[in-house]
Write a protein that holds these residues in place. Structure first.
Motif, PDB file in Angstrom:
ATOM      1  N   ILE A 102     -16.363 -10.837  41.237  1.00 51.55           N
ATOM      2  CA  ILE A 102     -17.796 -11.050  41.053  1.00 51.55           C
ATOM      3  C   ILE A 102     -18.580  -9.846  41.559  1.00 51.55           C
ATOM      4  N   ASP A 103     -18.248  -9.374  42.752  1.00 55.07           N
ATOM      5  CA  ASP A 103     -18.929  -8.203  43.302  1.00 55.07           C
ATOM      6  C   ASP A 103     -18.672  -6.960  42.465  1.00 55.07           C
ATOM      7  N   TYR A 104     -17.443  -6.774  42.026  1.00 51.24           N
ATOM      8  CA  TYR A 104     -17.086  -5.599  41.226  1.00 51.24           C
ATOM      9  C   TYR A 104     -17.872  -5.579  39.917  1.00 51.24           C
ATOM     10  N   GLN A 105     -17.986  -6.730  39.273  1.00 54.68           N
ATOM     11  CA  GLN A 105     -18.661  -6.787  37.984  1.00 54.68           C
ATOM     12  C   GLN A 105     -20.149  -6.479  38.088  1.00 54.68           C
ATOM     13  N   LYS A 106     -20.719  -6.628  39.263  1.00 48.45           N
ATOM     14  CA  LYS A 106     -22.131  -6.312  39.459  1.00 48.45           C
ATOM     15  C   LYS A 106     -22.404  -4.822  39.374  1.00 48.45           C
ATOM     16  N   VAL A 107     -21.396  -3.997  39.675  1.00 51.03           N
ATOM     17  CA  VAL A 107     -21.610  -2.549  39.720  1.00 51.03           C
ATOM     18  C   VAL A 107     -20.712  -1.767  38.759  1.00 51.03           C
ATOM     19  N   ALA A 108     -19.793  -2.430  38.098  1.00 53.45           N
ATOM     20  CA  ALA A 108     -18.825  -1.740  37.247  1.00 53.45           C
ATOM     21  C   ALA A 108     -19.481  -1.228  35.970  1.00 53.45           C
ATOM     22  N   HIS A 109     -19.171  -0.002  35.600  1.00 55.41           N
ATOM     23  CA  HIS A 109     -19.682   0.534  34.335  1.00 55.41           C
ATOM     24  C   HIS A 109     -18.918  -0.037  33.147  1.00 55.41           C
ATOM     25  N   ASN A 110     -17.728  -0.550  33.399  1.00 56.20           N
ATOM     26  CA  ASN A 110     -16.893  -1.117  32.343  1.00 56.20           C
ATOM     27  C   ASN A 110     -16.770  -2.626  32.485  1.00 56.20           C
ATOM     28  N   ALA A 111     -17.802  -3.256  33.003  1.00 59.13           N
ATOM     29  CA  ALA A 111     -17.762  -4.704  33.247  1.00 59.13           C
ATOM     30  C   ALA A 111     -17.361  -5.444  31.980  1.00 59.13           C
ATOM     31  N   GLY A 112     -16.379  -6.305  32.122  1.00 61.71           N
ATOM     32  CA  GLY A 112     -15.924  -7.119  31.010  1.00 61.71           C
ATOM     33  C   GLY A 112     -14.808  -6.511  30.192  1.00 61.71           C
ATOM     34  N   GLU A 113     -14.488  -5.244  30.414  1.00 56.71           N
ATOM     35  CA  GLU A 113     -13.399  -4.620  29.673  1.00 56.71           C
ATOM     36  C   GLU A 113     -12.066  -4.958  30.326  1.00 56.71           C
ATOM     37  N   ASN A 114     -11.008  -4.914  29.533  1.00 56.71           N
ATOM     38  CA  ASN A 114      -9.670  -5.168  30.058  1.00 56.71           C
ATOM     39  C   ASN A 114      -9.225  -3.934  30.834  1.00 56.71           C
ATOM     40  N   CYS A 115      -9.024  -4.096  32.123  1.00 57.46           N
ATOM     41  CA  CYS A 115      -8.626  -2.967  32.960  1.00 57.46           C
ATOM     42  C   CYS A 115      -7.126  -2.710  32.903  1.00 57.46           C
ATOM     43  N   GLY A 116      -6.362  -3.680  32.397  1.00 60.30           N
ATOM     44  CA  GLY A 116      -4.913  -3.524  32.376  1.00 60.30           C
ATOM     45  C   GLY A 116      -4.291  -3.669  33.748  1.00 60.30           C
ATOM     46  N   CYS A 117      -5.047  -4.211  34.696  1.00 62.50           N
ATOM     47  CA  CYS A 117      -4.570  -4.361  36.060  1.00 62.50           C
ATOM     48  C   CYS A 117      -3.752  -5.635  36.197  1.00 62.50           C
ATOM     49  N   GLU A 118      -2.889  -5.634  37.157  1.00 66.01           N
ATOM     50  CA  GLU A 118      -2.091  -6.817  37.445  1.00 66.01           C
ATOM     51  C   GLU A 118      -2.016  -6.997  38.946  1.00 66.01           C
ATOM     52  N   VAL A 119      -2.205  -8.214  39.376  1.00 58.70           N
ATOM     53  CA  VAL A 119      -2.065  -8.574  40.784  1.00 58.70           C
ATOM     54  C   VAL A 119      -0.791  -9.376  40.920  1.00 58.70           C
ATOM     55  N   THR A 120       0.113  -8.967  41.806  1.00 59.18           N
ATOM     56  CA  THR A 120       1.370  -9.672  42.000  1.00 59.18           C
ATOM     57  C   THR A 120       1.432 -10.168  43.436  1.00 59.18           C
ATOM     58  N   LEU A 121       1.705 -11.432  43.579  1.00 55.19           N
ATOM     59  CA  LEU A 121       1.852 -12.027  44.898  1.00 55.19           C
ATOM     60  C   LEU A 121       3.328 -12.214  45.207  1.00 55.19           C
ATOM     61  N   PRO A 122       3.698 -12.087  46.461  1.00 53.28           N
ATOM     62  CA  PRO A 122       5.098 -12.315  46.814  1.00 53.28           C
ATOM     63  C   PRO A 122       5.471 -13.772  46.581  1.00 53.28           C
ATOM     64  N   ALA A 123       6.656 -13.984  46.098  1.00 54.06           N
ATOM     65  CA  ALA A 123       7.144 -15.350  45.864  1.00 54.06           C
ATOM     66  C   ALA A 123       7.447 -15.993  47.211  1.00 54.06           C
ATOM     67  N   PRO A 124       7.086 -17.262  47.367  1.00 53.76           N
ATOM     68  CA  PRO A 124       7.390 -17.935  48.626  1.00 53.76           C
ATOM     69  C   PRO A 124       8.888 -18.151  48.773  1.00 53.76           C
ATOM     70  N   LYS A 125       9.355 -18.088  50.010  1.00 59.07           N
ATOM     71  CA  LYS A 125      10.773 -18.329  50.279  1.00 59.07           C
ATOM     72  C   LYS A 125      11.026 -19.828  50.282  1.00 59.07           C
ATOM     73  N   LEU A 126      12.039 -20.235  49.575  1.00 54.42           N
ATOM     74  CA  LEU A 126      12.403 -21.641  49.542  1.00 54.42           C
ATOM     75  C   LEU A 126      13.512 -21.895  50.539  1.00 54.42           C
ATOM     76  N   ASN A 127      13.396 -22.980  51.263  1.00 52.48           N
ATOM     77  CA  ASN A 127      14.435 -23.309  52.267  1.00 52.48           C
ATOM     78  C   ASN A 127      15.444 -24.243  51.692  1.00 52.48           C
TER      79      ASN A 127
END
Length: 67
Positions: A42-67
């Protein structure tokens, strides 16, 4: 089958996979983490010159360890 095809088209290879403002988020995330990503977007989109464009970014979270 249509859902599976669309998922493959979008690059979904695991569950859960979420898209937040076009950014792929793979893996389980708790609410505080999701909230911080959403707030950042939300904050980024307020100032981004490319707001709404596909950045091609990916966020990866670590998988939780299963016991």
């Amino acid at each position: 089958n249509k859902s599976m095809e669309k998922g493959k088209e979008l690059g979904v290879g695991a569950t859960p996979t979420l898209f937040i403002n076009g950014r792929r988020l793979v893996g389980r995330a708790d609410w505080p983490t999701l909230r911080s990503i959403i707030d950042y977007e939300i904050d980024y989109q307020k100032v981004a010159h490319n707001a709404g464009e596909n950045c091609g970014c990916e966020v990866t979270l670590p998988a939780p360890k299963l016991n």
